[in-house]
Design an enzyme around this catalytic site. Structure first.
Site, PDB file in Angstrom:
ATOM      1  N   ARG A 173       0.824  -1.223   0.000  1.00 29.66           N
ATOM      2  CA  ARG A 173       0.000   0.000   0.000  1.00 29.66           C
ATOM      3  C   ARG A 173       0.856   1.271   0.000  1.00 29.66           C
ATOM      4  O   ARG A 173       0.501   2.264   0.627  1.00 29.66           O
ATOM      5  CB  ARG A 173      -0.945   0.038   1.200  1.00 29.66           C
ATOM      6  CG  ARG A 173      -2.115  -0.909   1.101  1.00 29.66           C
ATOM      7  CD  ARG A 173      -3.178  -0.380   0.131  1.00 29.66           C
ATOM      8  NE  ARG A 173      -4.281  -1.302   0.031  1.00 29.66           N
ATOM      9  CZ  ARG A 173      -5.375  -1.234   0.781  1.00 29.66           C
ATOM     10  NH1 ARG A 173      -5.511  -0.281   1.664  1.00 29.66           N
ATOM     11  NH2 ARG A 173      -6.313  -2.123   0.620  1.00 29.66           N
ATOM     12  N   ARG A 192      -4.014   6.375   0.345  1.00 30.99           N
ATOM     13  CA  ARG A 192      -4.617   7.578   0.939  1.00 30.99           C
ATOM     14  C   ARG A 192      -3.737   8.367   1.887  1.00 30.99           C
ATOM     15  O   ARG A 192      -4.106   9.464   2.279  1.00 30.99           O
ATOM     16  CB  ARG A 192      -5.915   7.182   1.650  1.00 30.99           C
ATOM     17  CG  ARG A 192      -7.030   6.896   0.670  1.00 30.99           C
ATOM     18  CD  ARG A 192      -8.181   6.228   1.343  1.00 30.99           C
ATOM     19  NE  ARG A 192      -7.719   4.977   1.915  1.00 30.99           N
ATOM     20  CZ  ARG A 192      -8.512   4.073   2.484  1.00 30.99           C
ATOM     21  NH1 ARG A 192      -9.784   4.306   2.601  1.00 30.99           N
ATOM     22  NH2 ARG A 192      -8.015   2.947   2.944  1.00 30.99           N
ATOM     23  N   ARG A 235      -7.698  10.658  -6.823  1.00 29.58           N
ATOM     24  CA  ARG A 235      -8.863   9.847  -6.453  1.00 29.58           C
ATOM     25  C   ARG A 235     -10.125  10.709  -6.549  1.00 29.58           C
ATOM     26  O   ARG A 235     -11.157  10.269  -7.052  1.00 29.58           O
ATOM     27  CB  ARG A 235      -8.644   9.328  -5.036  1.00 29.58           C
ATOM     28  CG  ARG A 235      -9.834   8.792  -4.310  1.00 29.58           C
ATOM     29  CD  ARG A 235      -9.997   7.312  -4.588  1.00 29.58           C
ATOM     30  NE  ARG A 235     -10.801   6.668  -3.567  1.00 29.58           N
ATOM     31  CZ  ARG A 235     -12.115   6.758  -3.470  1.00 29.58           C
ATOM     32  NH1 ARG A 235     -12.782   7.507  -4.317  1.00 29.58           N
ATOM     33  NH2 ARG A 235     -12.764   6.113  -2.513  1.00 29.58           N
ATOM     34  N   ASP A 274      -6.524  -3.631  -7.521  1.00 28.73           N
ATOM     35  CA  ASP A 274      -7.038  -4.240  -6.301  1.00 28.73           C
ATOM     36  C   ASP A 274      -7.240  -5.727  -6.530  1.00 28.73           C
ATOM     37  O   ASP A 274      -7.460  -6.159  -7.663  1.00 28.73           O
ATOM     38  CB  ASP A 274      -8.372  -3.600  -5.889  1.00 28.73           C
ATOM     39  CG  ASP A 274      -8.681  -3.911  -4.426  1.00 28.73           C
ATOM     40  OD1 ASP A 274      -8.187  -3.176  -3.546  1.00 28.73           O
ATOM     41  OD2 ASP A 274      -9.373  -4.901  -4.155  1.00 28.73           O
ATOM     42  N   TYR A 311     -14.389 -12.910   0.005  1.00 31.96           N
ATOM     43  CA  TYR A 311     -15.196 -11.774  -0.460  1.00 31.96           C
ATOM     44  C   TYR A 311     -16.345 -12.219  -1.365  1.00 31.96           C
ATOM     45  O   TYR A 311     -17.453 -11.693  -1.282  1.00 31.96           O
ATOM     46  CB  TYR A 311     -14.309 -10.760  -1.198  1.00 31.96           C
ATOM     47  CG  TYR A 311     -13.402  -9.993  -0.257  1.00 31.96           C
ATOM     48  CD1 TYR A 311     -13.875  -8.916   0.472  1.00 31.96           C
ATOM     49  CD2 TYR A 311     -12.073 -10.360  -0.080  1.00 31.96           C
ATOM     50  CE1 TYR A 311     -13.054  -8.216   1.350  1.00 31.96           C
ATOM     51  CE2 TYR A 311     -11.245  -9.677   0.794  1.00 31.96           C
ATOM     52  CZ  TYR A 311     -11.735  -8.604   1.508  1.00 31.96           C
ATOM     53  OH  TYR A 311     -10.936  -7.924   2.382  1.00 31.96           O
TER      54      TYR A 311
HETATM   55  O1  CP3 Z   1      -0.177  -1.854  -2.440  1.00 36.34           O
HETATM   56  C1  CP3 Z   1      -0.423  -1.000  -3.310  1.00 36.34           C
HETATM   57  O2  CP3 Z   1      -0.057   0.191  -3.220  1.00 36.34           O
HETATM   58  C2  CP3 Z   1      -1.106  -1.475  -4.576  1.00 36.34           C
HETATM   59  C3  CP3 Z   1      -2.530  -1.381  -4.647  1.00 36.34           C
HETATM   60  C4  CP3 Z   1      -3.391  -2.276  -3.753  1.00 36.34           C
HETATM   61  C5  CP3 Z   1      -4.639  -1.856  -3.255  1.00 36.34           C
HETATM   62  N1  CP3 Z   1      -5.231  -2.918  -2.652  1.00 36.34           N
HETATM   63  C6  CP3 Z   1      -5.186  -0.508  -3.414  1.00 36.34           C
HETATM   64  C7  CP3 Z   1      -6.341  -0.088  -2.599  1.00 36.34           C
HETATM   65  C8  CP3 Z   1      -3.214  -3.610  -3.377  1.00 36.34           C
HETATM   66  C9  CP3 Z   1      -2.031  -4.535  -3.596  1.00 36.34           C
HETATM   67  C10 CP3 Z   1      -4.407  -4.000  -2.682  1.00 36.34           C
HETATM   68  C11 CP3 Z   1      -4.601  -5.365  -2.170  1.00 36.34           C
HETATM   69  C12 CP3 Z   1      -5.831  -5.657  -1.435  1.00 36.34           C
HETATM   70  N2  CP3 Z   1      -7.083  -5.165  -1.647  1.00 36.34           N
HETATM   71  C13 CP3 Z   1      -5.905  -6.625  -0.403  1.00 36.34           C
HETATM   72  C14 CP3 Z   1      -4.756  -7.479   0.081  1.00 36.34           C
HETATM   73  C15 CP3 Z   1      -3.859  -6.748   0.999  1.00 36.34           C
HETATM   74  C16 CP3 Z   1      -4.479  -6.418   2.349  1.00 36.34           C
HETATM   75  O3  CP3 Z   1      -4.665  -5.206   2.589  1.00 36.34           O
HETATM   76  O4  CP3 Z   1      -4.763  -7.335   3.113  1.00 36.34           O
HETATM   77  C17 CP3 Z   1      -7.241  -6.654   0.052  1.00 36.34           C
HETATM   78  C18 CP3 Z   1      -7.785  -7.530   1.157  1.00 36.34           C
HETATM   79  C19 CP3 Z   1      -7.971  -5.725  -0.751  1.00 36.34           C
HETATM   80  C20 CP3 Z   1      -9.440  -5.461  -0.701  1.00 36.34           C
HETATM   81  C21 CP3 Z   1      -9.689  -4.056  -0.363  1.00 36.34           C
HETATM   82  N3  CP3 Z   1      -9.495  -2.979  -1.214  1.00 36.34           N
HETATM   83  C22 CP3 Z   1     -10.171  -3.552   0.863  1.00 36.34           C
HETATM   84  C23 CP3 Z   1     -10.510  -4.401   2.086  1.00 36.34           C
HETATM   85  C24 CP3 Z   1     -10.276  -2.171   0.717  1.00 36.34           C
HETATM   86  C25 CP3 Z   1     -10.847  -1.221   1.710  1.00 36.34           C
HETATM   87  C26 CP3 Z   1      -9.954  -1.007   2.839  1.00 36.34           C
HETATM   88  C27 CP3 Z   1      -9.387   0.363   2.772  1.00 36.34           C
HETATM   89  O5  CP3 Z   1      -8.199   0.487   3.055  1.00 36.34           O
HETATM   90  O6  CP3 Z   1     -10.156   1.264   2.453  1.00 36.34           O
HETATM   91  C28 CP3 Z   1      -9.806  -1.824  -0.565  1.00 36.34           C
HETATM   92  C29 CP3 Z   1      -9.706  -0.472  -1.131  1.00 36.34           C
HETATM   93  C30 CP3 Z   1      -8.352  -0.041  -1.589  1.00 36.34           C
HETATM   94  N4  CP3 Z   1      -7.463  -0.824  -2.276  1.00 36.34           N
HETATM   95  C31 CP3 Z   1      -7.800   1.250  -1.450  1.00 36.34           C
HETATM   96  C32 CP3 Z   1      -6.551   1.238  -2.087  1.00 36.34           C
HETATM   97  C33 CP3 Z   1      -5.602   2.391  -2.262  1.00 36.34           C
HETATM   98  C34 CP3 Z   1      -8.490   2.435  -0.813  1.00 36.34           C
HETATM   99  C35 CP3 Z   1      -9.469   2.957  -1.808  1.00 36.34           C
HETATM  100  C36 CP3 Z   1      -9.825   4.386  -1.605  1.00 36.34           C
HETATM  101  O7  CP3 Z   1      -9.124   5.267  -2.150  1.00 36.34           O
HETATM  102  O8  CP3 Z   1     -10.835   4.636  -0.939  1.00 36.34           O
END
Ligand code: CP3
Length: 362
Positions: A44, A48, A57, A94, A170
């Site tokens: 990540r 944000r 975004r 994602d 999911y």
């Molecule tokens: O790592 C990176 O910078 C690359 C991009 C990336 C995202 N999600 C962007 C994202 C990667 C590799 C992921 C993986 C991901 N997504 C996982 C596995 C890693 C982990 O965190 O356990 C999972 C379970 C997800 C599913 C997911 N996507 C969730 C549960 C959420 C919401 C949680 C949150 O932090 O808001 C997301 C949204 C998400 N994925 C965001 C980002 C930058 C936030 C989106 C926003 O801008 O609102």
């Protein structure tokens, strides 16, 4: 203009005579090299906590629009590398684009995370939209192509996908935040049907990752974020077998590409996961103990994201402990989970500088 012509000829000549072989330190570590400096990237690392991410975004309107817009997704991927001297860029996307590309609805609700209409029954996986799958993911491949052109030669481009168990969490439960009770109940009620379900996701995921590699990803990471929810007696069937299936398929298509596995909170199963899946590198959560991990594999991790959020001495001490524990073995510095969104960007800068200045014994 003869002078210019001569210069051009000289430049062209020197380029063909001495092709620069620029190594990618992160890729070398994944392949088993112990180098004086540990490569670093953070899960990540784009997101944000960076104001420039929040600005894009807002412009895109929704998170999914960002994921499927190649120029914006590429730009976001590169944002953290402009600030910090990281060794790798991770594709901005994602794990949930897989269910989405299979035709399952998906919305990211502000403050609540992802929401999907849960599949009614396990066999519904057979009826999903395989025909549209590659086409819906085409923008992701285009993002990778842009990144391949724009990234400096010493940077590693990481592709990724969710591992089948985590994706099943999911697809069957519909949203995160809890313990995915419906998925666990469906798995327990029909073990054979659930195994078929996982293997179906594994097939699709392998196709997706091979396409990422063919389009330019140097390595791929499998995120099994919810591996810790699997009962011990099911770890083999729910985590190891589908992961091995993906790895075997990738290896058949791209034998030299290292694969990172991140079975978060796998606890005592980490060693079996490493040995039995054939993964190239093992991602560790903050609870995992570096010194008790198998010796013959590259490790990646495992700073607690809360320590990065705290910064200062707490962060520095924790990072140094990790670097010391990982002495003498192939290692990639990272967090044990993603950057927390309240993290001050200056803490990340300080961490990157600290890891970079640490000289390892080789
Ligand atoms: O790592 C990176 O910078 C690359 C991009 C990336 C995202 N999600 C962007 C994202 C990667 C590799 C992921 C993986 C991901 N997504 C996982 C596995 C890693 C982990 O965190 O356990 C999972 C379970 C997800 C599913 C997911 N996507 C969730 C549960 C959420 C919401 C949680 C949150 O932090 O808001 C997301 C949204 C998400 N994925 C965001 C980002 C930058 C936030 C989106 C926003 O801008 O609102």
């Amino acid at each position: 203009m003869p002078y210019k012509e001569t210069m051009q000829t000289k430049v062209a000549h020197s380029q063909t005579m001495t092709p620069a072989v620029i190594e990618k330190p992160m890729l070398e570590a994944l392949k088993g090299r112990v180098a004086p400096r540990a490569p670093i990237w953070l899960m990540r690392q784009a997101g944000r906590y960076l104001p420039e991410y929040c600005a894009l975004r807002a412009e895109a309107g929704s998170f999914l629009n960002l994921c499927y817009n190649p120029s914006m997704a590429a730009e976001i991927t590169l944002q953290p590398l402009r600030r910090y001297d990281f060794d790798a860029a991770i594709l901005f996307s994602d794990i949930l684009v897989i269910p989405h590309a299979l035709g399952q609805g998906l919305a990211f609700v502000e403050g609540e995370g992802p929401q999907l209409p849960p599949l009614e029954k396990l066999s519904d996986i057979e009826n999903l939209d395989m025909a549209g799958f590659e086409q819906k993911l085409a923008p992701v491949y285009e993002t990778i192509q842009i990144l391949k052109r724009e990234l400096a030669a010493d940077k590693t481009l990481i592709g990724f996908a969710g591992a089948p168990w985590t994706i099943a969490c999911y697809m069957l439960h519909g949203r995160g935040g809890g313990t995915f009770d419906r998925t666990r109940q469906m798995a327990a009620a029909d073990p054979a049907g659930f195994q078929t379900f996982l293997m179906h996701i594994a097939d699709v995921t392998a196709r997706y990752l091979v396409s990422q590699i063919k389009n330019g990803a140097d390595t791929v990471q499998l995120f099994d974020s919810w591996a810790g929810l699997v009962p011990d007696s099911d770890f083999e069937s729910h985590i190891i077998a589908p992961t091995k299936h993906i790895i075997d398929k990738i290896r058949a298509a791209a034998p030299d590409v290292p694969i990172i596995g991140f079975p978060r909170q796998a606890g005592k199963h980490y060693a079996a996961y490493a040995h039995e899946t054939g993964i190239s590198a093992l991602g560790l959560d903050p609870q995992a103990d570096i010194q008790s991990m198998p010796k013959n594999i590259c490790l990646q991790g495992n700073l607690d994201p809360e320590k990065l959020l705290a910064g200062g001495d707490t962060m520095r001490r924790a990072a140094l402990d990790i670097l010391q524990a990982a002495e003498g073995r192939p290692f990639v510095f990272n967090l044990g989970h993603g950057v927390i969104k309240e993290t001050p960007p200056e803490h990340v800068a300080e961490l990157a500088a600290l890891v970079r200045s640490y000289t390892r014994t080789v």
